[in-house]
Design an enzyme around this catalytic site. Structure first.
Site, PDB file in Angstrom:
ATOM      1  CG  HIS A  78     -21.122  16.224 -14.712  1.00 55.25           C
ATOM      2  ND1 HIS A  78     -22.146  15.572 -15.355  1.00 55.25           N
ATOM      3  CD2 HIS A  78     -19.984  15.766 -15.282  1.00 55.25           C
ATOM      4  CE1 HIS A  78     -21.648  14.760 -16.258  1.00 55.25           C
ATOM      5  NE2 HIS A  78     -20.326  14.866 -16.241  1.00 55.25           N
ATOM      6  CG  ASP A 135      -1.961   0.996   1.248  1.00 51.91           C
ATOM      7  OD1 ASP A 135      -1.767   2.060   0.632  1.00 51.91           O
ATOM      8  OD2 ASP A 135      -3.004   0.747   1.877  1.00 51.91           O
ATOM      9  CG  ASP A 179     -25.382  16.625 -14.115  1.00 55.72           C
ATOM     10  OD1 ASP A 179     -24.598  15.713 -14.441  1.00 55.72           O
ATOM     11  OD2 ASP A 179     -25.310  17.790 -14.558  1.00 55.72           O
ATOM     12  NE  ARG A 180     -19.277  12.020 -12.137  1.00 56.23           N
ATOM     13  CZ  ARG A 180     -18.351  11.526 -12.957  1.00 56.23           C
ATOM     14  NH1 ARG A 180     -17.543  12.351 -13.613  1.00 56.23           N
ATOM     15  NH2 ARG A 180     -18.221  10.230 -13.129  1.00 56.23           N
ATOM     16  CB  THR A 209      -6.429  13.520 -14.201  1.00 54.33           C
ATOM     17  OG1 THR A 209      -7.641  13.848 -14.855  1.00 54.33           O
ATOM     18  CG2 THR A 209      -6.456  14.175 -12.821  1.00 54.33           C
ATOM     19  CG  ASP A 210      -8.385  15.978 -18.707  1.00 52.91           C
ATOM     20  OD1 ASP A 210      -8.824  15.305 -17.750  1.00 52.91           O
ATOM     21  OD2 ASP A 210      -8.899  15.938 -19.848  1.00 52.91           O
ATOM     22  CD  GLU A 211     -11.798  14.219 -13.949  1.00 50.06           C
ATOM     23  OE1 GLU A 211     -12.204  14.492 -12.812  1.00 50.06           O
ATOM     24  OE2 GLU A 211     -12.262  13.304 -14.631  1.00 50.06           O
ATOM     25  CB  ALA A 226      -0.882   3.448  -6.920  1.00 42.46           C
ATOM     26  N   PRO A 254     -27.218   4.747 -18.270  1.00 37.98           N
ATOM     27  CG  PRO A 254     -26.040   4.477 -16.255  1.00 37.98           C
ATOM     28  CD  PRO A 254     -26.374   3.782 -17.540  1.00 37.98           C
ATOM     29  CE  LYS A 289      -4.008  11.661 -10.205  1.00 39.41           C
ATOM     30  NZ  LYS A 289      -3.128  10.447 -10.033  1.00 39.41           N
ATOM     31  CE1 TYR A 299      -8.650  10.598  -9.748  1.00 36.86           C
ATOM     32  CE2 TYR A 299      -9.676  12.111 -11.307  1.00 36.86           C
ATOM     33  CZ  TYR A 299      -8.707  11.164 -11.013  1.00 36.86           C
ATOM     34  OH  TYR A 299      -7.796  10.787 -11.975  1.00 36.86           O
TER      35      TYR A 299
HETATM   36  P1  NAD Z   1      -7.578   2.224 -11.729  1.00 41.11           P
HETATM   37  O1  NAD Z   1      -8.565   2.600 -10.683  1.00 41.11           O
HETATM   38  O2  NAD Z   1      -8.018   1.320 -12.825  1.00 41.11           O
HETATM   39  O3  NAD Z   1      -6.317   1.534 -11.054  1.00 41.11           O
HETATM   40  C1  NAD Z   1      -5.716   2.019  -9.888  1.00 41.11           C
HETATM   41  C2  NAD Z   1      -4.709   0.973  -9.406  1.00 41.11           C
HETATM   42  O4  NAD Z   1      -4.063   1.503  -8.225  1.00 41.11           O
HETATM   43  C3  NAD Z   1      -5.364  -0.349  -8.991  1.00 41.11           C
HETATM   44  O5  NAD Z   1      -4.556  -1.421  -9.428  1.00 41.11           O
HETATM   45  C4  NAD Z   1      -5.382  -0.288  -7.479  1.00 41.11           C
HETATM   46  O6  NAD Z   1      -5.354  -1.554  -6.848  1.00 41.11           O
HETATM   47  C5  NAD Z   1      -4.109   0.521  -7.190  1.00 41.11           C
HETATM   48  N1  NAD Z   1      -4.156   1.208  -5.894  1.00 41.11           N
HETATM   49  C6  NAD Z   1      -5.180   1.974  -5.420  1.00 41.11           C
HETATM   50  N2  NAD Z   1      -4.881   2.417  -4.184  1.00 41.11           N
HETATM   51  C7  NAD Z   1      -3.645   1.933  -3.883  1.00 41.11           C
HETATM   52  C8  NAD Z   1      -2.789   2.047  -2.762  1.00 41.11           C
HETATM   53  N3  NAD Z   1      -3.154   2.743  -1.675  1.00 41.11           N
HETATM   54  N4  NAD Z   1      -1.585   1.436  -2.794  1.00 41.11           N
HETATM   55  C9  NAD Z   1      -1.195   0.719  -3.884  1.00 41.11           C
HETATM   56  N5  NAD Z   1      -1.985   0.544  -4.964  1.00 41.11           N
HETATM   57  C10 NAD Z   1      -3.181   1.155  -4.970  1.00 41.11           C
HETATM   58  O7  NAD Z   1      -7.022   3.592 -12.278  1.00 41.11           O
HETATM   59  P2  NAD Z   1      -6.616   4.014 -13.760  1.00 41.11           P
HETATM   60  O8  NAD Z   1      -7.818   4.468 -14.477  1.00 41.11           O
HETATM   61  O9  NAD Z   1      -5.760   2.962 -14.337  1.00 41.11           O
HETATM   62  O10 NAD Z   1      -5.742   5.314 -13.440  1.00 41.11           O
HETATM   63  C11 NAD Z   1      -4.344   5.193 -13.169  1.00 41.11           C
HETATM   64  C12 NAD Z   1      -3.765   6.578 -12.964  1.00 41.11           C
HETATM   65  O11 NAD Z   1      -3.988   7.373 -14.121  1.00 41.11           O
HETATM   66  C13 NAD Z   1      -4.381   7.347 -11.807  1.00 41.11           C
HETATM   67  O12 NAD Z   1      -3.358   8.064 -11.170  1.00 41.11           O
HETATM   68  C14 NAD Z   1      -5.377   8.293 -12.475  1.00 41.11           C
HETATM   69  O13 NAD Z   1      -5.547   9.456 -11.712  1.00 41.11           O
HETATM   70  C15 NAD Z   1      -4.643   8.577 -13.765  1.00 41.11           C
HETATM   71  N6  NAD Z   1      -5.487   8.948 -14.923  1.00 41.11           N
HETATM   72  C16 NAD Z   1      -6.525   8.149 -15.302  1.00 41.11           C
HETATM   73  C17 NAD Z   1      -7.249   8.467 -16.449  1.00 41.11           C
HETATM   74  C18 NAD Z   1      -8.385   7.595 -16.930  1.00 41.11           C
HETATM   75  O14 NAD Z   1      -9.086   7.988 -17.853  1.00 41.11           O
HETATM   76  N7  NAD Z   1      -8.620   6.429 -16.357  1.00 41.11           N
HETATM   77  C19 NAD Z   1      -6.915   9.621 -17.173  1.00 41.11           C
HETATM   78  C20 NAD Z   1      -5.863  10.431 -16.736  1.00 41.11           C
HETATM   79  C21 NAD Z   1      -5.146  10.067 -15.613  1.00 41.11           C
HETATM   80  O1  DAU Z   2     -10.307  13.227 -17.615  1.00 41.47           O
HETATM   81  C1  DAU Z   2      -9.532  12.212 -17.036  1.00 41.47           C
HETATM   82  C2  DAU Z   2     -10.358  11.436 -16.045  1.00 41.47           C
HETATM   83  O2  DAU Z   2     -11.265  10.622 -16.794  1.00 41.47           O
HETATM   84  C3  DAU Z   2      -9.522  10.572 -15.108  1.00 41.47           C
HETATM   85  O3  DAU Z   2      -8.695  11.402 -14.331  1.00 41.47           O
HETATM   86  C4  DAU Z   2     -10.414   9.724 -14.204  1.00 41.47           C
HETATM   87  O4  DAU Z   2      -9.622   8.838 -13.419  1.00 41.47           O
HETATM   88  C5  DAU Z   2     -11.343   8.898 -15.077  1.00 41.47           C
HETATM   89  O5  DAU Z   2     -12.250   8.159 -14.275  1.00 41.47           O
HETATM   90  C6  DAU Z   2     -12.120   9.806 -16.030  1.00 41.47           C
HETATM   91  O6  DAU Z   2     -13.054  10.652 -15.281  1.00 41.47           O
HETATM   92  P1  DAU Z   2     -14.524  10.948 -15.799  1.00 41.47           P
HETATM   93  O7  DAU Z   2     -15.352  11.339 -14.649  1.00 41.47           O
HETATM   94  O8  DAU Z   2     -14.486  11.879 -16.955  1.00 41.47           O
HETATM   95  O9  DAU Z   2     -14.914   9.478 -16.347  1.00 41.47           O
HETATM   96  P2  DAU Z   2     -16.272   8.649 -16.258  1.00 41.47           P
HETATM   97  O10 DAU Z   2     -16.124   7.477 -17.171  1.00 41.47           O
HETATM   98  O11 DAU Z   2     -16.704   8.404 -14.857  1.00 41.47           O
HETATM   99  O12 DAU Z   2     -17.346   9.646 -16.907  1.00 41.47           O
HETATM  100  C7  DAU Z   2     -17.182  10.144 -18.223  1.00 41.47           C
HETATM  101  C8  DAU Z   2     -18.342  11.100 -18.487  1.00 41.47           C
HETATM  102  O13 DAU Z   2     -19.559  10.339 -18.558  1.00 41.47           O
HETATM  103  C9  DAU Z   2     -18.579  12.124 -17.388  1.00 41.47           C
HETATM  104  O14 DAU Z   2     -19.004  13.332 -17.978  1.00 41.47           O
HETATM  105  C10 DAU Z   2     -19.690  11.530 -16.548  1.00 41.47           C
HETATM  106  C11 DAU Z   2     -20.491  10.753 -17.572  1.00 41.47           C
HETATM  107  N1  DAU Z   2     -21.148   9.518 -17.075  1.00 41.47           N
HETATM  108  C12 DAU Z   2     -20.410   8.612 -16.398  1.00 41.47           C
HETATM  109  C13 DAU Z   2     -20.982   7.450 -15.931  1.00 41.47           C
HETATM  110  C14 DAU Z   2     -20.169   6.440 -15.155  1.00 41.47           C
HETATM  111  C15 DAU Z   2     -22.497   9.309 -17.367  1.00 41.47           C
HETATM  112  O15 DAU Z   2     -23.168  10.138 -18.008  1.00 41.47           O
HETATM  113  N2  DAU Z   2     -23.060   8.144 -16.917  1.00 41.47           N
HETATM  114  C16 DAU Z   2     -22.363   7.206 -16.203  1.00 41.47           C
HETATM  115  O16 DAU Z   2     -22.958   6.159 -15.808  1.00 41.47           O
END
Ligand code: NAD
Ligand code: DAU
Length: 350
Positions: free
Chosen positions: A291, A63, A287-288, A131-133, A86, A211, A160, A156
């Site tokens: 959002h 961890d 809505d989230r 992330t771009d967020e 992670a 949804p 980040k 979140y």
């Molecule tokens: P994910 O949720 O699929 O995976 C996260 C991984 O981290 C998992 O394997 C989990 O077990 C591990 N983890 C969580 N907490 C931990 C801890 N305390 N110690 C050790 N391991 C731990 O996430 P993802 O979508 O693959 O995202 C990976 C990275 O990329 C993150 O930093 C996220 O912010 C970033 N990111 C994601 C996206 C996206 O669209 N998914 C976009 C931009 C950036």
């Molecule tokens: O922009 C990068 C980010 O993209 C990463 O940093 C995050 O880890 C990753 O989860 C992702 O975040 P989003 O919130 O953009 O992803 P998500 O797939 O949850 O949602 C994408 C869009 O769709 C968002 O506008 C919310 C909407 N949504 C999502 C879900 C799960 C819906 O409308 N319905 C849904 O059920």
């Protein structure tokens, strides 16, 4: 980079990155994957890697919130580089329970920075995945640049953003050799089916409601996961220390359009009954909270300075993604069931 710590290597992007490094890239060193195996971390995502790569791949169940443990790993494995994925990654979960996001994303990153600082000289690179967020929400016009001020809107993205600031500060204050990447929305194989694209693929196949939050007109900028992996490796090899690089697909799309595309692709499959169209499953829901309306990334720094080029268009990427989910129904069943968590307990907590 002979001994690289990859954190979160069993998650969605982390596992794609480990596969890319070992199977496709010019990396010749060893990977030490530290993952605590939360609901999102799945050893099956790297099935076959230990057998294929022997000593070049090591898994440590750990961890990042355990600072002493992280510190010891740097001696144990002579770590000289870090690629830090992670994190708790799902915005909806951060709204319901922000505590884990503060711990893993902020405290966990701090622990890894401290461990790197206490092994300064040994550690030649700390690459932080972000992330771009962190930039907040855009209006109708404009793109996120590396210089855009941070304005995170969810627990979140705030966690980040905090971790990005810490990484930057360790470079400025202690001279730690860091790079940071801020990427847009990824999609592709091994994404946990809570995120929009895999959730919609799965629900559409099962004739369940799809949804859509709010009016469905929120915009994200989509990047196929392998293109994110090539970007990260490009930055790790050639990025300037202390710099941040934006990574994006230049594929802006409204959520509703994404869902319609997936419905149409599934309707068109030979063995699927397309009457009525799966579009009829679209269900507008509440809505989230907070959002963000629009994300769009300018990646020209990464393209111009380091020569990165993404390979997939949205069309080719979504077709590959759909094909992968269609071929991996068992993976989906397992990650959605408690059986997978039981398997982890049996294998790693005996
Ligand atoms: P994910 O949720 O699929 O995976 C996260 C991984 O981290 C998992 O394997 C989990 O077990 C591990 N983890 C969580 N907490 C931990 C801890 N305390 N110690 C050790 N391991 C731990 O996430 P993802 O979508 O693959 O995202 C990976 C990275 O990329 C993150 O930093 C996220 O912010 C970033 N990111 C994601 C996206 C996206 O669209 N998914 C976009 C931009 C950036
Ligand atoms: O922009 C990068 C980010 O993209 C990463 O940093 C995050 O880890 C990753 O989860 C992702 O975040 P989003 O919130 O953009 O992803 P998500 O797939 O949850 O949602 C994408 C869009 O769709 C968002 O506008 C919310 C909407 N949504 C999502 C879900 C799960 C819906 O409308 N319905 C849904 O059920």
């Amino acid at each position: 980079m002979e001994n690289m710590l990859v954190t979160g290597g069993y998650g969605f992007i982390g596992s794609n990155f480990v596969r890319y490094l070992l199977d496709e890239s010019d990396y010749e060193g060893r990977i030490i994957n530290v993952d605590s195996l939360t609901y999102a971390g799945n050893p099956e995502n790297l099935a076959g890697i230990e057998e294929t790569y022997g000593d070049r791949y090591v898994f440590v169940k750990g961890d990042v919130c355990d600072g002493e443990r992280m510190d010891r790993l740097f001696d144990e494995y002579q770590l000289d580089s870090v690629c830090h994925f992670a994190a708790e990654s799902h915005v909806d979960r951060s709204i319901v329970g922000p505590g884990a996001f503060i711990q893993t994303n902020i405290v966990g990153t701090f622990n890894l920075l401290e461990a790197s600082r206490s092994h300064q000289g040994q550690v030649e690179l700390f690459h932080h995945i972000s992330t771009d967020e962190v930039f907040g929400s855009l209006g109708k016009e404009g793109l996120f640049m590396e210089t855009t001020p941070y304005q995170p809107n969810s627990p979140y993205s705030a966690s980040k953003a905090s971790s990005d600031h810490l990484v930057r500060a360790y470079h400025e204050t202690y001279g730690l050799p860091v790079t940071i990447s801020n990427c847009s929305n990824n999609y592709g194989p091994y994404q946990f089916p809570e995120k929009l694209i895999p959730l919609v693929i799965q629900n559409a196949r099962e004739d369940k409601p799809l949804p859509i939050y709010g009016d469905g007109k929120n915009i994200r900028d989509w990047l196929y996961v392998r293109d994110h992996c090539t970007a990260v490796w490009t930055i790790m090899k050639n990025g300037k220390k202390g710099e941040t690089y934006n990574v994006g697909g230049n594929h802006e799309m409204e959520n509703i359009r994404i869902v319609e595309i997936i419905c149409d692709l599934i309707d068109a499959l030979p063995h699927m009954n397309a009457k009525p169209s799966r579009r009829s499953l679209i269900t507008y829901v509440k809505d989230r909270l907070g959002h963000d309306r629009r994300y769009a990334i300018d990646s020209s720094k990464l393209k111009n300075d380091l020569g990165w080029v993404p390979e997939e268009s949205f069309q080719t990427g979504i077709e590959k993604t759909l094909a992968w989910y269609l071929a991996h129904q068992e993976w989906i069943d397992r990650v959605r069931s408690g059986a997978y968590q039981e398997w982890i307990r049996d294998h790693y907590e005996a």
